[in-house]
Write an enzyme that holds these catalytic residues in place. Sequence first.
Site, PDB file in Angstrom:
ATOM      1  CE  LYS A  45       4.130  22.787  42.889  1.00  0.00           C
ATOM      2  NZ  LYS A  45       3.533  24.121  42.665  1.00  0.00           N
ATOM      3  CE  LYS A  47       2.558  22.133  37.771  1.00  0.00           C
ATOM      4  NZ  LYS A  47       1.737  23.180  38.385  1.00  0.00           N
TER       5      LYS A  47
END
Length: 142
Positions: A45, A47
Amino acid sequence: MRRVITYGTFDLLHYGHINLLRRAKEQGDYLIVALSEDEFNEKEKHKKCYFDYEERKHLLEAVRYVDLVVPEKSWNQKVLDIQLYQVDVFVMGDDWEGKFDFLKDFCEVKYFKRTSMVSTTKIKSDLKDDILDNMKEMRQDG
């Protein structure tokens, strides 16, 4: 018993997350949250979380709408989770609209409108801006 599942990172838990969890729980009797593991967040992701997986898990477990928190380790585990936990309804925010329609072969799929004016990305950006503004003020005062 009608089982519901949703997926997410749930970093910096905020009222938008709570709205999603409340609305998801309204779809059934038992809410499962598949929480993205740290490694999955970083590698897939892209992140970086403020809170690590265990901290985010404890926060979610404290939310009254959540019955079970399980780890999300990959994009591809959704069908297996739906089968394993005998899920009736899959719920996501409408920013994912259409991306999980393939799950309709296994359960009902619902996309909920996101809570406006709040997101973890916005919170992080606002905090960063505040820090930069404070640093600027300190330089001007010093």
